[in-house]
Write a protein that holds these residues in place. Structure first.
Motif, PDB file in Angstrom:
ATOM      1  N   GLN A  69       0.810  -1.218   0.000  1.00 28.47           N
ATOM      2  CA  GLN A  69       0.000   0.000   0.000  1.00 28.47           C
ATOM      3  C   GLN A  69       0.847   1.274   0.000  1.00 28.47           C
ATOM      4  O   GLN A  69       0.456   2.266  -0.605  1.00 28.47           O
ATOM      5  CB  GLN A  69      -0.979  -0.031   1.183  1.00 28.47           C
ATOM      6  N   ILE A  70       2.013   1.243   0.648  1.00 34.24           N
ATOM      7  CA  ILE A  70       2.909   2.411   0.567  1.00 34.24           C
ATOM      8  C   ILE A  70       3.378   2.592  -0.870  1.00 34.24           C
ATOM      9  O   ILE A  70       3.317   3.697  -1.434  1.00 34.24           O
ATOM     10  CB  ILE A  70       4.127   2.266   1.502  1.00 34.24           C
ATOM     11  N   ALA A  71       3.842   1.492  -1.488  1.00 33.02           N
ATOM     12  CA  ALA A  71       4.346   1.573  -2.864  1.00 33.02           C
ATOM     13  C   ALA A  71       3.259   2.066  -3.806  1.00 33.02           C
ATOM     14  O   ALA A  71       3.494   2.929  -4.652  1.00 33.02           O
ATOM     15  CB  ALA A  71       4.875   0.219  -3.317  1.00 33.02           C
ATOM     16  N   ALA A  72       2.046   1.521  -3.655  1.00 30.60           N
ATOM     17  CA  ALA A  72       0.944   1.915  -4.539  1.00 30.60           C
ATOM     18  C   ALA A  72       0.634   3.405  -4.395  1.00 30.60           C
ATOM     19  O   ALA A  72       0.426   4.112  -5.390  1.00 30.60           O
ATOM     20  CB  ALA A  72      -0.298   1.083  -4.230  1.00 30.60           C
ATOM     21  N   SER A  73       0.634   3.903  -3.161  1.00 30.16           N
ATOM     22  CA  SER A  73       0.299   5.317  -2.951  1.00 30.16           C
ATOM     23  C   SER A  73       1.363   6.225  -3.564  1.00 30.16           C
ATOM     24  O   SER A  73       1.044   7.267  -4.147  1.00 30.16           O
ATOM     25  CB  SER A  73       0.108   5.621  -1.466  1.00 30.16           C
ATOM     26  N   PHE A  74       2.637   5.817  -3.475  1.00 32.18           N
ATOM     27  CA  PHE A  74       3.699   6.649  -4.057  1.00 32.18           C
ATOM     28  C   PHE A  74       3.754   6.537  -5.577  1.00 32.18           C
ATOM     29  O   PHE A  74       4.113   7.501  -6.257  1.00 32.18           O
ATOM     30  CB  PHE A  74       5.056   6.295  -3.442  1.00 32.18           C
ATOM     31  N   LEU A  75       3.414   5.380  -6.124  1.00 29.85           N
ATOM     32  CA  LEU A  75       3.333   5.267  -7.589  1.00 29.85           C
ATOM     33  C   LEU A  75       2.243   6.203  -8.111  1.00 29.85           C
ATOM     34  O   LEU A  75       2.431   6.894  -9.112  1.00 29.85           O
ATOM     35  CB  LEU A  75       3.052   3.818  -8.001  1.00 29.85           C
ATOM     36  N   ASP A  76       1.109   6.234  -7.405  1.00 32.35           N
ATOM     37  CA  ASP A  76       0.023   7.137  -7.821  1.00 32.35           C
ATOM     38  C   ASP A  76       0.433   8.604  -7.670  1.00 32.35           C
ATOM     39  O   ASP A  76       0.093   9.440  -8.511  1.00 32.35           O
ATOM     40  CB  ASP A  76      -1.239   6.875  -6.983  1.00 32.35           C
ATOM     41  N   LEU A 106      -1.158  -0.952 -12.705  1.00 24.20           N
ATOM     42  CA  LEU A 106      -2.507  -0.852 -13.250  1.00 24.20           C
ATOM     43  C   LEU A 106      -3.553  -0.834 -12.141  1.00 24.20           C
ATOM     44  O   LEU A 106      -4.523  -0.086 -12.204  1.00 24.20           O
ATOM     45  CB  LEU A 106      -2.791  -2.041 -14.183  1.00 24.20           C
ATOM     46  N   ALA A 107      -3.369  -1.693 -11.118  1.00 22.27           N
ATOM     47  CA  ALA A 107      -4.394  -1.825 -10.082  1.00 22.27           C
ATOM     48  C   ALA A 107      -3.836  -2.533  -8.853  1.00 22.27           C
ATOM     49  O   ALA A 107      -2.768  -3.156  -8.918  1.00 22.27           O
ATOM     50  CB  ALA A 107      -5.588  -2.620 -10.631  1.00 22.27           C
ATOM     51  N   THR A 108      -4.581  -2.433  -7.741  1.00 21.83           N
ATOM     52  CA  THR A 108      -4.268  -3.208  -6.533  1.00 21.83           C
ATOM     53  C   THR A 108      -5.524  -3.998  -6.152  1.00 21.83           C
ATOM     54  O   THR A 108      -6.320  -3.533  -5.330  1.00 21.83           O
ATOM     55  CB  THR A 108      -3.836  -2.290  -5.367  1.00 21.83           C
ATOM     56  N   PRO A 109      -5.706  -5.176  -6.763  1.00 20.52           N
ATOM     57  CA  PRO A 109      -6.930  -5.941  -6.532  1.00 20.52           C
ATOM     58  C   PRO A 109      -7.034  -6.583  -5.150  1.00 20.52           C
ATOM     59  O   PRO A 109      -8.090  -7.087  -4.778  1.00 20.52           O
ATOM     60  CB  PRO A 109      -6.882  -7.022  -7.622  1.00 20.52           C
ATOM     61  N   ASP A 110      -5.949  -6.567  -4.405  1.00 22.49           N
ATOM     62  CA  ASP A 110      -5.912  -7.121  -3.054  1.00 22.49           C
ATOM     63  C   ASP A 110      -4.949  -6.268  -2.230  1.00 22.49           C
ATOM     64  O   ASP A 110      -4.006  -5.690  -2.792  1.00 22.49           O
ATOM     65  CB  ASP A 110      -5.420  -8.581  -3.098  1.00 22.49           C
ATOM     66  N   PRO A 111      -5.163  -6.166  -0.899  1.00 26.31           N
ATOM     67  CA  PRO A 111      -4.253  -5.351  -0.086  1.00 26.31           C
ATOM     68  C   PRO A 111      -2.772  -5.746  -0.187  1.00 26.31           C
ATOM     69  O   PRO A 111      -1.898  -4.920   0.080  1.00 26.31           O
ATOM     70  CB  PRO A 111      -4.769  -5.584   1.343  1.00 26.31           C
ATOM     71  N   MET A 112      -2.493  -6.992  -0.605  1.00 28.03           N
ATOM     72  CA  MET A 112      -1.110  -7.462  -0.693  1.00 28.03           C
ATOM     73  C   MET A 112      -0.620  -7.608  -2.141  1.00 28.03           C
ATOM     74  O   MET A 112       0.455  -8.160  -2.376  1.00 28.03           O
ATOM     75  CB  MET A 112      -0.962  -8.802   0.038  1.00 28.03           C
ATOM     76  N   VAL A 113      -1.404  -7.107  -3.089  1.00 30.34           N
ATOM     77  CA  VAL A 113      -1.086  -7.363  -4.511  1.00 30.34           C
ATOM     78  C   VAL A 113      -1.155  -6.094  -5.344  1.00 30.34           C
ATOM     79  O   VAL A 113      -2.093  -5.301  -5.221  1.00 30.34           O
ATOM     80  CB  VAL A 113      -2.069  -8.401  -5.107  1.00 30.34           C
ATOM     81  N   ALA A 114      -0.155  -5.944  -6.211  1.00 29.44           N
ATOM     82  CA  ALA A 114      -0.211  -4.925  -7.270  1.00 29.44           C
ATOM     83  C   ALA A 114      -0.148  -5.649  -8.607  1.00 29.44           C
ATOM     84  O   ALA A 114       0.590  -6.622  -8.765  1.00 29.44           O
ATOM     85  CB  ALA A 114       0.949  -3.943  -7.146  1.00 29.44           C
TER      86      ALA A 114
END
Length: 318
Positions: free
Chosen positions: A62-69, A80-88
């Motif tokens: 979730q940290i990585a996803a927020s910084f990529l965004d 492209l997406a984070t379909p699960d809390p542990m998956v990008a």
């Protein structure tokens, strides 16, 4: 102790291969899409430790996803997406075999080398008279090779280009992106009362375009200091208050483990693992400025991931 996910063995529709890294398991779907599972494994000194840390995979993902965004407007990235809390899930790129490390401060391995008389790091000249944790006049880029096994090795810009690891044209883009990402990451960190000390980025190419891959600005790939008290501690020659995985490394060192042959990993009790989990949650909340909402711990993590990813892939078939 709460459940942890330390091993995955999925078989998604269209799956061509899987790569099990130290922390992430990466599933190749039709040579076009990557499903990156952030497990609860934890590594230090290039060794995967024997127990997982509850919630760690979710924290990192979730940290990585927020910084990529938060950086997508300045650098194109793979997500492209984070379909699960542990998956990008993201696009598959042809990765460059180097990691771009950028340092704003003289600390860690760079300080250890500097203290031993080194005044040039990865082809970058370092000024005399610097002290530990001192800010560089300008951030420096100190790339490393990406080793399949063993330790990554320092390498200079000139060597990367001469060896054909990255073309000169692509390297210019990668270098520009590295500086832009570090600048944005530093601004975000400053707004949270933190200093982004150093970090690493990985890049690749897709359809002729340079793309940012993997995780960014997580406590596993970056080092943060608390801004409050930095100057005072620096002037007094005191250790900085850090926000990184350094506390795990320090615990291992204190227990006579640095990944060397013949050394034994100290016992990781449930209490210790929970204490590490608490530190990772603290990291998440400080870095993102939001409260960590741990996903349901009572479910079968692997089954939840398999369901969420399979549904995402089915809905997004080309």
């Amino acid at each position: 102790m709460a459940k942890t996910l330390v091993h995955t063995d999925f078989n998604f529709e269209g799956q061509r291969s899987v790569y099990h890294g130290k922390v992430r398991d990466v599933y190749n779907i039709n040579d076009d899409i990557l499903v990156m599972v952030a497990t609860d494994r934890i590594s230090a000194f290039d060794v995967v430790l024997p127990k997982g840390i509850p919630g760690k995979g979710q924290v990192l993902n979730q940290i990585a996803a927020s910084f990529l965004d938060a950086t997508a407007d300045i650098v194109p990235n793979w997500k492209l997406a984070t379909p699960d809390p542990m998956v990008a899930v993201g696009v598959k790129c042809e990765g460059f075999p180097v990691e771009m490390i950028i340092r704003g401060y003289l600390t860690g391995s760079a300080w250890r080398e500097y203290k031993n008389g080194c005044r040039e790091l990865c082809g970058v000249k370092l000024p005399d008279g610097m002290r530990e944790n001192e800010r560089f006049p300008e951030p420096i880029i100190t790339p490393t090779t990406k080793a399949e096994a063993g330790h990554d090795e320092n390498i200079s810009r000139e060597e990367i280009i001469a060896q054909g690891l990255v073309s000169e044209e692509d390297y210019k883009v990668v270098e520009q992106y590295t500086r832009a990402l570090y600048k944005r990451g530093s601004e975000i960190a400053a707004s949270k009362g933190l200093i982004l000390v150093d970090t690493k980025y990985e890049f690749g190419k897709r359809d002729g375009k340079v793309i940012l891959m993997d995780e960014i600005h997580t406590p596993d790939s970056s080092r943060y200091f608390y801004a409050e008290g930095y100057e005072e501690r620096f002037e007094n020659g005191e250790p900085q208050k850090q926000l990184s995985k350094e506390f795990v490394r320090q615990w291992l060192i204190d227990n006579n483990f640095m990944g060397k042959e013949g050394q034994q990993v100290p016992e990781m009790t449930d209490e210790y693992c929970e204490s590490v989990a608490a530190r990772y949650i603290e990291l998440y909340e400080e870095i993102t400025g939001t409260k960590f909402e741990r996903a349901d711990e009572n479910v079968d993590l692997a089954a939840r991931i398999e369901k969420n990813v399979s549904e995402y892939l089915a809905q997004n078939k080309k």
